[in-house]
Structure formats: C-alpha cells, structure tokens
Motif scaffolding. Structure first.
Motif, mmCIF file in Angstrom:
data_model
loop_
_atom_site.group_PDB
_atom_site.id
_atom_site.type_symbol
_atom_site.label_atom_id
_atom_site.label_comp_id
_atom_site.label_asym_id
_atom_site.label_seq_id
_atom_site.Cartn_x
_atom_site.Cartn_y
_atom_site.Cartn_z
ATOM 1 N N THR A 172 -13.529 -4.884 -9.310
ATOM 2 C CA THR A 172 -13.031 -4.756 -7.619
ATOM 3 C C THR A 172 -12.331 -5.598 -7.327
ATOM 4 O O THR A 172 -12.811 -6.622 -7.421
ATOM 5 C CB THR A 172 -14.395 -4.391 -7.462
ATOM 6 N N VAL A 173 -11.527 -5.584 -6.783
ATOM 7 C CA VAL A 173 -10.729 -6.338 -5.034
ATOM 8 C C VAL A 173 -11.279 -5.826 -3.635
ATOM 9 O O VAL A 173 -10.431 -5.001 -3.783
ATOM 10 C CB VAL A 173 -9.737 -6.036 -5.204
ATOM 11 N N ARG A 215 -13.715 -2.276 -3.880
ATOM 12 C CA ARG A 215 -12.688 -1.506 -4.707
ATOM 13 C C ARG A 215 -11.974 -1.402 -5.640
ATOM 14 O O ARG A 215 -11.259 -2.464 -5.892
ATOM 15 C CB ARG A 215 -11.672 -1.125 -3.200
ATOM 16 N N GLY A 255 -4.099 -4.510 -10.235
ATOM 17 C CA GLY A 255 -3.906 -3.247 -10.524
ATOM 18 C C GLY A 255 -3.048 -2.618 -11.604
ATOM 19 O O GLY A 255 -2.563 -1.658 -11.440
ATOM 20 N N PRO A 315 0.785 -1.444 -0.072
ATOM 21 C CA PRO A 315 0.254 0.276 0.357
ATOM 22 C C PRO A 315 1.007 1.352 0.512
ATOM 23 O O PRO A 315 0.185 2.255 0.357
ATOM 24 C CB PRO A 315 -0.771 -0.039 1.168
ATOM 25 N N ARG A 330 -4.065 1.051 -1.938
ATOM 26 C CA ARG A 330 -4.668 0.402 -0.868
ATOM 27 C C ARG A 330 -5.135 -0.979 -0.811
ATOM 28 O O ARG A 330 -5.415 -1.471 0.490
ATOM 29 C CB ARG A 330 -5.932 1.747 -0.579
ATOM 30 N N VAL A 331 -5.242 -1.112 -2.252
ATOM 31 C CA VAL A 331 -6.380 -2.648 -1.733
ATOM 32 C C VAL A 331 -5.474 -3.597 -1.638
ATOM 33 O O VAL A 331 -5.949 -4.499 -1.174
ATOM 34 C CB VAL A 331 -6.410 -2.601 -3.474
ATOM 35 N N TYR A 332 -3.757 -3.177 -1.296
ATOM 36 C CA TYR A 332 -3.090 -4.172 -1.098
ATOM 37 C C TYR A 332 -3.171 -4.361 0.277
ATOM 38 O O TYR A 332 -2.705 -5.457 0.861
ATOM 39 C CB TYR A 332 -1.494 -3.505 -1.172
ATOM 40 N N SER A 341 -8.571 -1.474 -7.899
ATOM 41 C CA SER A 341 -7.298 -2.434 -7.837
ATOM 42 C C SER A 341 -6.748 -1.276 -8.171
ATOM 43 O O SER A 341 -5.813 -0.950 -8.385
ATOM 44 C CB SER A 341 -7.137 -3.246 -8.198
ATOM 45 N N LEU A 390 -4.533 -7.728 -0.047
ATOM 46 C CA LEU A 390 -4.150 -8.359 -0.756
ATOM 47 C C LEU A 390 -2.951 -8.149 -0.807
ATOM 48 O O LEU A 390 -2.619 -7.655 -1.074
ATOM 49 C CB LEU A 390 -5.010 -7.516 -2.321
ATOM 50 N N ASN A 431 -5.302 2.504 -7.066
ATOM 51 C CA ASN A 431 -5.529 2.637 -6.272
ATOM 52 C C ASN A 431 -4.231 1.510 -4.803
ATOM 53 O O ASN A 431 -4.857 0.340 -4.625
ATOM 54 C CB ASN A 431 -7.181 1.758 -5.758
#
Lengths: 240, 325
Positions: B77-78, B81, B67, A90, B88-90, B83, B93, B86
């Motif tokens: 979406t993941v 949200r 992403g 992130p 922050r999806v991690y 990906s 994930l 983005n």
C-alpha cells in the motif's frame, strides 16, 4: 466520451512533430496525383474512379495511414517509455485511451477522408460518389483508429502486427473470401459508401446495417480492451 | 536495526498513512524466476535509500510501489491504498523513473505545466513555477528538453514529480549518468525534501551515494531484504565484517607463521601463488602488515583486497542477517 485536453495537445505535438505530417501525407498525395493523371489520360465512362478510390483508397491508403497514426499516438510513447510520465498521474486510463483514440481518428480522417473527397471531386464519377467515399472513409478512420490504438496496448510490435493484418486480412482475405468480410473494417467503410452511392464497382460485400452494427461492436470492443490493457500496464524489460 | 525484519507496526491514522509505504510479505516472480522474495518493510518520512547490486530487485520493488507491476504475492500500500491499477494513488505520490525518455519536444516549463494540468491543479502555472524553482531549473525552463544535459533532464523530471506537492516521492537510480556537481545538487535536493517531512525513497547500487543522503536504508540482495534500518549501524556491520587479502612476499611461509600470532587475523592459507589472509579488522591489518613484514625481514611484493565488490559486502550482510535470526 471523457477527453483530456492536455493529453490531446501532447499527443498531437508528439504525433505531428519531426515533420511526421509529411510522412502521413505521402499516400494521400499519391491518391490525388493518380486521380489527376488518370483523369487526364483516360476517357470518361470507365470504372477507374471506383477502382482507384474504392480499392486503393480503402484497401491501402485508409488502413496504412490509420496504422501509422493509430500506433504513433500511443505505441510510440510505450516504446520509448515516455508514457510513464502520463501514467504517473491520477488521469483515468479510459480517458487516456479515449483521447488517444479521438486524436488518431481526427488525424486519420484528415489524411484519408479529406483526400478521398478531393480525389472524388476531381474524378469524373460525380459528387455523389465523392461524398459517399468521404463518409465511408470517415467511418473507416474511426474503426481502424480504435483497432490500432488497441493493438499498441497489446504488443510492442504494433506496426508489424498491423501491417500483417492489413495486407493479409484486409487486402487479401476480405476481398477474396466472402465470409471474411464480416470482420473487415474496409468492408464496413465500403458498406457505408455503397449505401450512399450504390455502385457495383465498389465491390461492397456488406449492407449498411451490418456495416454500422459491426463497426460499433468492433470499435467499442477494441477500446474496452485497450483500456483494460493500459490499466494493467506493467513496466517490462526490468533489470530488477 | 538490521537483520530479521519484524513486521512493522501498522500506522494508526490517516495522517501517518499519507506519507507511508508499506510492503507486507511481498514477492514478485517471472515464471520460475523470483525477482523479489517475501519483502516486508515500511517507508516513512525522511530519505530512505534502497541499496543493492544490479539485479537485486530494487527496480522491481520501485515499480510495484509505483503501480507499474503487480505483486505476485503479499500486500503493498501507498498512503494506505494499493497502487496496482489505482492511478488515484498519484494524488499523493510522485515518481521519477530511471529511463531518460521525456517529451523532448516540450520545453522544461511546458513539461512541468502539462504534468500540473494532468493533476488538475487549480493554478497549474504557479505550481509549475514553484516546482521549477525548487529544482533550480528556472534559467533553463524555457529551453526544449532535447537540449538538456542528463542532470538537467533528471531535475526537470523531479520538478514534474513534485508539481502536485506529493507526500511521497520515488526515484529510480536518480544519480545515474550525473557528473559530480549534478550529483551533489541532487543529493542536497533530496535531503531538503526529506527534511520537509516527505517520504523519499530512492534506489542506488552505490554505497557512497546512499551514505551521503539517506538516514535509513533498505539493503536488497538477490531479491531479499538483507538489512534495513539506520545507515550508521549497517555501515558499522559492513566495516567490521572479515576481509580477505591476497599477498605475495619474499617468504610466504614465514609471514604466515607471523600473521597467525596476530589477534586481528582469523585465517591464513598458502595458496601456491602466495598467501590468502582473512582479517577481522580491516584498518589495523592494513596499518600493521608493512610493519610486521619489515620486522621479519620479508619483502611485500603485492597486497590487495579480494572481496571488496558490493556483491561480497551484501553477501556478507545476508549471512549476518541469517545468523542473527
């Protein structure tokens, strides 16, 4: 500026690993040895310190070292795909760019500005010119690093593109075409050096104010573009 | 099961979304080349295999989910949200990329710890130890990654992808280049992670790999979703498809006449070089052909299946899926 210490440590180890520091040290060593040889062989009073430290230092040593380091801190990871491990977290992309830029700037300063200072102190032109060249090289290191980090995000041939830019724009056009100096990082650095130790032999084409304003504009623009490019980083060469 | 791909119901709650990947009418093209064509699928908890021949679009799908590619069209979406753009999806994930490039100058432990720090975990060292234990890499964790075998690199990449305990894990061709022992180990690990309720999606072009570990599969062919659902159903469809054999015998014409009387033979053709036989029952045909030839006094010189490639299997599935819709 939001820096990420983990990114910084990994970048430093990747950039300086495999004895790459020795590669970065070649040009600075040439500069210092050249200065020593000239000091030993030439009488004082000629303009060789300005020519060697200003022309060679700012037109060859500074941009080429910044090119190798600036493209190593990010471009090498993009080339070999290891950047995925960093981007699959992130961490904000602007933090990645900011950290890579700071690491590249500090390393470039170490391998260009410090040798400029040492060579300047060895040369018979006085400490003031030495510190002026040091300050100019510090500014040049920052701007070149921003530019070459950005180039790494734009093309996979960052070294080739950077080399063409250095040889054609910085070393040729900016020195022989007056109007090109406004977009020359080398001349921003010379403008700063010349403001501290005014010396016609430096061939500075820009005032201090112009140099600093343009330096900030170019660096900020390069970093914004680099962040945008990394935010939209896509895996290419996909076999689908 | 297989066939048309009705729009899956939208997950209702955040808890469900946390381990769900959703693609709705997703396409991706490069210029005039369509790599992925109008894919709709939902990946939930458990192990899902993304199966298809090389060039089918599996990596494109995984890169879009991760992403690293923008869909040209559709919604992806993941965990609820998008990906693309983005990072922050991690937070929920993990990704194990196909390429083998890792920071080879780090030790395995340093690599996983670095990843834990990038995730800003409260105790990165403990998280790294846990992930290394899960992947059974503790013995080699102190060695530089440059000294690792392919299988060990793959496992340390999985450890890094698991360090923040994600609900969703993507793996791109995780078994590539592994020896059989490493392959079994990775299969066990994926099965274990899936049994814990995570959504595990991995790509492969090898049917047997998917069969061993995935309960659900998504079959991709030429950029399209050819089949999706329970693996056993798709397997049954695959084995019940018509098979074509080429035969060379001492008397092709007489054997052709005899074969036409069999219920499991759909068509027979004299090709000039021998016989081409299409059967609807692979097992019965291969068991009975020798018996039949001997009864007719015909010598079998050559018998071989002609359409056993994955492409032909997948091509058949596409046809089956279009007919059913």
């Amino acid at each position: 500026m939001p820096l990420n210490p983990t990114v910084a440590v990994v970048t430093l180890r990747a950039t300086l690993g495999r004895r790459r520091a020795l590669l970065f040290a070649i040009a600075p060593v040439i500069l210092i040895v050249l200065t020593l040889v000239l000091r030993a062989g030439r009488p004082p009073g000629t303009l060789w310190p300005e020519r060697v430290l200003g022309d060679f230092g700012f037109s060859v040593l500074l941009p080429l070292t910044a090119l190798v380091i600036g493209t190593s801190v990010l471009g090498a990871e993009i080339d070999d795909g290891s950047i995925i491990h960093l981007l699959a977290t992130p961490v904000r992309r602007r933090d990645v760019i900011a950290t890579k830029f700071v690491v590249a700037s500090v390393l470039t300063m170490l391998f260009t500005a410090v040798p400029e200072l040492i060579a300047g102190l060895i040369a018979p032109s006085g400490a003031k010119l030495a510190f002026a060249l040091f300050a100019g090289a510090l500014v040049g290191s920052v701007i070149y690093s921003a530019v070459f980090v950005m180039v790494s995000t734009v093309t996979a041939r960052a070294i080739a593109v950077g080399l063409l830019y250095v040889l054609i724009w910085e070393a040729l056009l900016a020195n022989f075409v007056g109007g090109a100096r406004i977009l020359s990082v080398g001349h921003y650095a010379l403008g700063v050096a010349n403001a501290i130790a005014p010396d016609q032999a430096l061939n500075a084409g820009l005032s201090l104010a112009t140099s600093l304003v343009m330096a900030i504009v170019v660096a900020a623009g390069a970093l914004v573009l680099a962040t945008r490019r990394l935010t939209s980083f896509a895996i290419t060469g996909d076999s689908a | 099961m297989t066939t048309p791909h009705p729009a899956p119901p939208r997950p209702a709650t955040r808890a469900v979304l946390a381990d769900t990947i959703e693609l709705r009418n997703v396409s991706r093209w490069y210029g005039n080349v369509v790599a992925v064509n109008d894919i709709t699928m939902t990946i939930g908890p458990g192990v899902t295999g993304l199966l298809g021949p090389n060039g089918a679009g599996k990596s494109t799908i995984l890169h879009m989910i991760a992403g690293f590619l923008a869909p040209s069209r559709g919604e992806l979406t993941v965990a609820g949200r998008p990906s693309w753009r983005n990072p922050r999806v991690y937070e929920g994930l993990g990704l194990v990329p196909e390429r083998d490039s890792v920071y080879a100058f780090l030790t395995g432990e340093q690599f996983v710890q670095s990843t834990a720090r990038l995730h800003r975990l409260p105790d990165p060292d403990a998280a790294a130890r846990r992930a290394i234990d899960v992947t059974e890499m503790a013995d080699a964790a102190g060695r530089k990654i440059s000294t690792y075998s392919k299988g060990m690199r793959q496992r340390i990449k999985v450890a890094a992808a698991l360090v923040h305990d994600p609900r969703i894990l993507l793996l791109d061709e995780p078994f590539n280049g592994m020896d059989p022992r490493q392959r079994l180990h990775m299969m066990d690990l994926l099965a274990k992670l899936g049994a814990e309720g995570r959504a595990i999606l991995f790509s492969s072009h090898i049917l047997e790999e998917v069969e061993r570990v995935a309960s659900t599969i998504q079959v991709m062919v030429a950029g399209r979703l050819a089949a999706s659902g329970d693996f056993r159903e798709i397997r049954r469809l695959m084995t019940s498809r018509p098979h074509v054999f080429s035969l060379r015998t001492s008397d092709d014409r007489r054997l052709a006449a005899a074969l036409m009387g069999r219920p499991d033979v759909a068509a027979v053709e004299l090709t000039g070089k021998g016989l081409s036989v299409r059967t609807t029952d692979y097992g019965a045909f291969t068991r009975q052909i020798a018996v039949l030839a001997r009864a007719e006094g015909i010598r079998l010189r050559e018998l071989q299946p002609t359409d056993e490639s994955l492409e032909s299997v997948f091509g058949y599935l596409i046809g089956a899926s279009s007919n059913a819709s």
